[in-house]
Design an enzyme around this catalytic site. Structure first.
Site, short mmCIF file in Angstrom:
data_model
loop_
_atom_site.label_atom_id
_atom_site.label_comp_id
_atom_site.label_asym_id
_atom_site.label_seq_id
_atom_site.Cartn_x
_atom_site.Cartn_y
_atom_site.Cartn_z
N THR A 203 38.43 -26.96 29.50
CA THR A 203 39.28 -26.24 30.45
C THR A 203 39.63 -27.17 31.62
O THR A 203 39.40 -28.38 31.55
CB THR A 203 38.61 -24.93 30.90
OG1 THR A 203 39.54 -24.17 31.67
CG2 THR A 203 37.36 -25.16 31.74
N ASN A 204 40.22 -26.62 32.67
CA ASN A 204 40.55 -27.44 33.84
C ASN A 204 40.20 -26.66 35.10
O ASN A 204 39.67 -25.56 35.03
CB ASN A 204 42.03 -27.83 33.79
CG ASN A 204 42.92 -26.62 33.74
OD1 ASN A 204 42.95 -25.81 34.65
ND2 ASN A 204 43.66 -26.47 32.63
N ARG A 205 40.54 -27.22 36.25
CA ARG A 205 40.02 -26.66 37.50
C ARG A 205 40.92 -25.60 38.13
O ARG A 205 40.68 -25.16 39.24
CB ARG A 205 39.77 -27.80 38.48
CG ARG A 205 38.71 -28.76 37.96
CD ARG A 205 38.50 -29.91 38.90
NE ARG A 205 38.12 -29.46 40.23
CZ ARG A 205 38.31 -30.14 41.34
NH1 ARG A 205 38.91 -31.31 41.28
NH2 ARG A 205 37.93 -29.66 42.50
#
Ligand code: CTP
Length: 408
Positions: A203-205
């Site tokens: 995933t990402n932030r």
């Protein structure tokens, strides 16, 4: 401001007295319109004493030099219905006009706010859900109920929002422009999660805060809003929410919502790549990760877009911010790209504030200095509205010149 306060027949009608008092206290002219059922809960004399005007008796009465059932709606600057019962919502959604409140609502062009109040079973019933959706599509604003004690000592969702919340929401709403009324805006938000196995994801932030703020702002400006989100943030009031996990889920949800939409804002941080073959069982030890690109949802929307649809993309960059974003704008074929320098202090992922530059395909550049994500949302929507208005003007001009040619 002239406010019509509609009161329908639920126990929360007693709280409408406080709503009335607060509107009058804030300096507004208030006329309370009671349904027959409301009169069983609260006496007309209470509202006549507290409101600016006496309670009108019904459809057939003369009012303000005209007839009540049209004059009240025509003259209103804001109509608030608190409480709005399941029965009232059904009659309003169906366009009934057989009492003073429903007729006033059919006549008025002022912003309308409804404050549902009912038992949880009713609130969750598909008929009520669909009626509210129909009303939202027509630009009606909803102050959702809260959870708490209901009539008869039951507990659950369905208790009318507090008078202070209703008054603050309604006044804030009428102070804002309703320049997206009648439009359908689709917004994506959050970082997608791409499965490695049933336990782990890539995933990402992205927190989803900017996308949720755009959805909230668009709803406040009168749009019907569909928010496709992978974020755990609570949904803004009055917005239709589709929860998704992966880029594939988001692709499917956007493909379903976008074709009829007037505006699509892709604020989501969609993963650019994902594991090619996620494991069906939990992987023990180091997984062998083979990645593949995800479909570019935004570029697909640009290829399939219908005339007049406005597309907005986002770009998160850390260097050569504007130059890279300009290339992205051209590559993706969208109308606007909102670029944020995620390395700037207070901007980008998970902050409540942001600082962006909004680039237009027509060469426009709007710089929004560090401010709340909600204000950034309104700045983006200002650019969107300018393009919708320009398209509407161009269509009108083209139609007029066609008609003139025909008449010649
Ligand atoms: N986007 C999309 N589908 C993807 C990836 C991104 O629709 N599979 C959208 C995002 O929602 C955002 C914009 O495209 O509006 C971001 O573009 P993207 O090329 O992903 O930006 P970066 O990840 O910053 O890409 P690059 O590595 O090209 O800078």
């Amino acid at each position: 401001m002239r406010i019509v306060l509609g009161v329908s027949g639920g126990i929360a009608a007693y709280k409408a007295v406080e709503v009335c008092r607060r509107f009058v206290g804030a300096g507004h002219e208030v006329t309370a319109v009671l349904t027959d059922a409301a009169r069983r809960f609260v006496g007309e004399a209470t509202f006549s004493a507290l409101a600016t005007n006496p309670v009108p008796e019904g459809l057939w009465q003369r009012w303000d030099g005209g007839i009540a059932h049209t004059r009240l709606g025509q003259r209103a600057d804001l109509v608030v219905v608190a409480p709005a019962t399941a029965d009232f919502l059904a009659r309003y959604a169906a366009g009934m006009a057989d009492d003073l409140l429903s007729a006033t609502l059919l006549v008025t062009r002022a912003p309308v706010v409804v404050c549902p109040a009912m038992h949880t079973e009713m609130w969750e019933h598909p008929a009520v859900v669909e009626n509210l959706l129909a009303l939202r599509r027509r630009g009606v604003h909803v102050v959702p109920p809260e959870s708490g004690t209901l009539a008869g000592g039951d507990e659950g969702a369905g208790r009318m929002a507090e008078p202070a919340t209703i008054v603050a929401t309604a006044l804030a709403l009428s102070a804002r422009r309703c320049d997206l009324t009648g439009t359908h805006v689709v917004v994506s938000a959050g970082g997608t999660r791409e499965p490695i196995d049933p336990v782990r994801v890539i995933t990402n932030r992205s927190s989803g805060k900017q996308g949720h703020a755009i959805a909230e702002a668009a709803a406040a400006r009168g749009a019907r809003v569909t928010l496709v989100t992978s974020s755990a943030l609570s949904a803004p009031a009055g917005v239709e929410v589709v929860h998704v996990e992966s880029a594939a889920d988001m692709h499917a949800a956007i493909a379903a919502a976008a074709p009829g939409a007037d505006v699509v804002v892709m604020a989501a941080a969609v993963a650019d790549f994902r594991p090619k073959a996620p494991a069906a069982q939990k992987v023990h030890g180091l997984p062998e990760l083979v990645l593949e690109p995800t479909p570019d949802i935004l570029a697909g929307l640009a290829e399939a877009r219908r005339p007049g649809q406005v597309l907005v993309g986002f770009a998160a960059e850390t260097q050569d911010v504007v130059a890279r974003a300009r290339r992205k704008l051209e590559r993706k074929g969208v109308d606007l790209v909102v670029v944020n320098d995620v390395s700037a202090p207070g901007a980008g992922f998970d902050h409540d504030t942001n600082e962006v530059t909004i680039l237009g395909a027509d060469g426009s550049v709007a710089v929004v200095p560090l401010t709340s994500k909600r204000q950034v949302a309104d700045a983006i929507l200002d650019e969107v509205v300018a393009r919708l208005e320009r398209d509407a003007r161009d269509t009108r001009d083209a139609r007029d010149s066609k008609r003139d040619t025909k008449e010649d």
